[in-house]
Design an enzyme around this catalytic site. Structure first.
Site, PDB file in Angstrom:
ATOM      1  N   GLY A   1      12.868  45.498  52.635  1.00 30.72           N
ATOM      2  CA  GLY A   1      11.774  45.358  53.585  1.00 30.72           C
ATOM      3  C   GLY A   1      10.446  45.954  53.163  1.00 30.72           C
TER       4      GLY A   1
ATOM      5  CB  VAL B   1      10.072  49.951  61.397  1.00 34.60           C
ATOM      6  CG1 VAL B   1       9.938  48.480  61.789  1.00 34.60           C
ATOM      7  CG2 VAL B   1      10.372  50.801  62.636  1.00 34.60           C
TER       8      VAL B   1
ATOM      9  CB  THR C   1      18.181  40.611  57.627  1.00 40.35           C
ATOM     10  OG1 THR C   1      17.892  41.994  57.598  1.00 40.35           O
ATOM     11  CG2 THR C   1      17.191  39.922  58.534  1.00 40.35           C
TER      12      THR C   1
HETATM   13  N1  ASP Z   1      14.682  43.137  55.403  1.00 36.70           N
HETATM   14  C1  ASP Z   1      15.533  44.014  56.128  1.00 36.70           C
HETATM   15  C2  ASP Z   1      14.896  45.356  56.241  1.00 36.70           C
HETATM   16  O1  ASP Z   1      14.228  45.768  55.317  1.00 36.70           O
HETATM   17  C3  ASP Z   1      16.873  44.185  55.507  1.00 36.70           C
HETATM   18  C4  ASP Z   1      17.635  42.922  55.251  1.00 36.70           C
HETATM   19  O2  ASP Z   1      17.048  41.884  54.970  1.00 36.70           O
HETATM   20  O3  ASP Z   1      18.878  42.962  55.326  1.00 36.70           O
HETATM   21  O4  ASP Z   1      15.086  46.006  57.243  1.00 36.70           O
END
Ligand code: ASP
Length: 359
Positions: free
Chosen positions: A279, A254, A225
Site C-alpha cells: 500500500g 492505513v 485485499t
Molecule cells: N494494499 C493493501 C494495503 O496496503 C494490502 C493488500 O493489497 O493486500 O493495505
C-alpha cells in the site's frame, strides 16, 4: 369526461416516452472484474482443494455482480455486492479473514467510488463493522464526508443500521498463526542482524508483508485485499476495495485501499480501478488516479497506462502488487508484478474467466 380522456392520453404519452428513453439508455455491454489480492501465489505452493476454494470464492463474487448488471442494475450496486461476497469469505484478507495487526487486532479499511458523480466514501481502521464496504457506501451516500476513521466511523455505521459484530468475529486461526510467524521471523532477523540500525528498521518494515502459506511456511508478500470494478449497462463505472491491510501492521497504519485516487478510483470519463499490493507504494504513486490522468490527459490506452504504472513505476521505487481496471469502453486490464493475483471477470456474454497465476 373530455378532460379525463386528455389526461389519460397525456399519461400514456409520458409513459411511452419514458419507456423509450430507458430502453435506449440500456446498452447490452457490461463488465465486472474482481480481485482477491496479489502476491507470492505459486502453483507449486497451492493444494488442489485450496485452489478450488479460491476459484469458487471469485466465482461467487462474479455470479452475484453479474445478476445485478445483467438485470440493468448499477455498477455501484454490483461492485458492492461482489465485495461483500469476498468480505464474507475467510480465504481473503478483507472482512472475515482479515489479517492481524502487531497488537493482535483486525483493523479494516474499505472504499467505494461512483464514476458517474465522482462521489466516494471510505472507512479506515474499523474493528466492529461486519462488512466495511457497506460502511464506505454509507459514508458516500448518507454523510457529507468522504472518509471516516476508527471509532467515529463505527459509530456512524451503527447509526446507519449496519451489522455490528464483536471484534472476535474477524478472528481466524490461519491469520493468527500468520501474525505469530511474522513476529517470530521479525525477531529472528533482528537478533541475527548486527550490521546497522537502518538495516534493522528495513527488516522490521518488510515483515509487515509476510503471511502464511498452506503448509504453515512463511512465503512472504501476499496481499489478500479484495476489490471489484464494473461498467454497467448505462455506461457508468464504479470501483470498490476492502482490506485488512498488512499482517503485523502498526501504529494506526492505513494503506492505499481506502484512499481515493491511490487504491480505489472511478470516473465515467476514464476508468474504474481497484488495487492490491504494498500500500505505501501505491499511495506514493497515487496509483489509480495517475492511470486515470494518463488516459484523460495523456490520451493513453488503459492497458498501456496500467502496465507502465504497475510493471515499471511500482517496482522502480521498490513496491509490488497489481490492480484490476475497466475503462469506459469496457476494456479490461489486470496487470501485476508479483508471481500471482487472484482475478476474474465476466462480461455480458456470461463467460466467467478466472485466473490466479502468471500466464
Ligand atoms: N494494499 C493493501 C494495503 O496496503 C494490502 C493488500 O493489497 O493486500 O493495505
Amino acid at each position: 369526461m373530455k378532460r379525463l380522456t386528455i389526461l389519460f392520453l397525456l399519461v400514456c404519452i409520458i409513459n411511452a416516452t419514458y419507456a423509450q428513453v430507458t430502453k435506449t439508455k440500456l446498452k447490452d455491454k457490461y463488465v465486472l472484474v474482481v480481485h482477491g489480492g496479489a502476491g507470492t501465489i505459486l502453483k507449486s505452493q497451492m493444494t488442489p482443494e485450496k485452489e478450488k476454494a479460491y476459484i469458487s470464492g471469485l466465482e461467487n463474487a462474479l455470479q452475484i455482480g453479474n445478476e445485478i448488471l445483467k438485470n440493468g442494475g448499477s455498477a455501484i450496486d454490483a461492485v458492492e455486492a461482489a465485495v461483500i461476497v469476498l468480505e464474507n469469505d475467510s480465504l481473503f484478507n478483507a472482512g472475515k479473514g482479515a489479517v492481524f495487526t502487531n497488537e493482535g487486532k483486525n483493523e479494516l479499511d474499505a472504499a467505494i467510488m461512483d464514476g458517474k458523480t465522482l462521489s466516494a466514501g471510505s472507512v479506515a481502521g474499523i474493528t466492529t463493522v461486519k462488512n466495511p464496504i457497506k460502511a464506505a457506501r454509507a459514508v458516500m451516500e448518507k454523510s457529507p464526508h468522504v472518509m471516516m476513521t476508527g471509532l467515529g466511523a463505527e459509530q456512524f455505521a451503527k447509526q446507519q443500521g449496519l451489522e455490528i459484530v464483536a471484534p472476535s468475529y474477524f478472528f481466524t486461526e490461519n491469520r493468527w498463526q500468520g501474525l505469530q510467524k511474522a513476529k517470530e521471523n521479525e525477531k529472528e532477523k533482528q537478533e541475527t542482524d548486527s550490521v546497522t540500525q537502518i538495516k534493522r528498521r528495513e527488516i522490521a518494515f518488510s515483515e509487515l508483508f509476510f503471511s502464511l502459506s498452506e503448509n504453515g511456511k512463511i512465503v512472504g508478500g501476499k496481499y489478500g485485499t479484495v476489490g471489484a470494478v464494473a461498467l454497467d449497462r448505462y455506461g457508468n463505472l464504479a470501483a470498490a476495495t476492502s482490506t485488512g491491510g498488512m499482517t503485523n501492521k502498526r501504529y494506526g497504519r492505513v494503506g492505499d485501499a481506502p484512499l481515493i485516487g491511490a487504491g480505489t478510483y472511478a470516473n465515467n470519463s476514464t476508468v474504474a480501478i481497484s488495487c492490491t499490493g504494498w500500500g505505501e507504494y501505491f499511495i506514493r504513486l497515487v496509483m489509480a488516479k495517475s492511470i486515470s490522468d494518463m488516459i484523460e490527459f495523456g490520451k493513453m490506452k488503459l492497458e498501456v497506462a496500467a502496465t507502465e504504472m504497475v510493471m515499471k513505476r511500482l517496482p522502480a521505487i521498490g513496491g509490488d502488487g497489481g490492480l484490476i481496471a475497466v475503462d469506459k469502453l469496457g476494456n479490461i486490464s489486470m496487470p501485476f508484478c508479483t508471481p500471482g493475483m487472484y482475478r476474474a471477470y465476466i462480461k455480458n456474454d456470461g463467460i466467467k474467466v478466472i485466473k490466479i497465476y502468471k500466464e
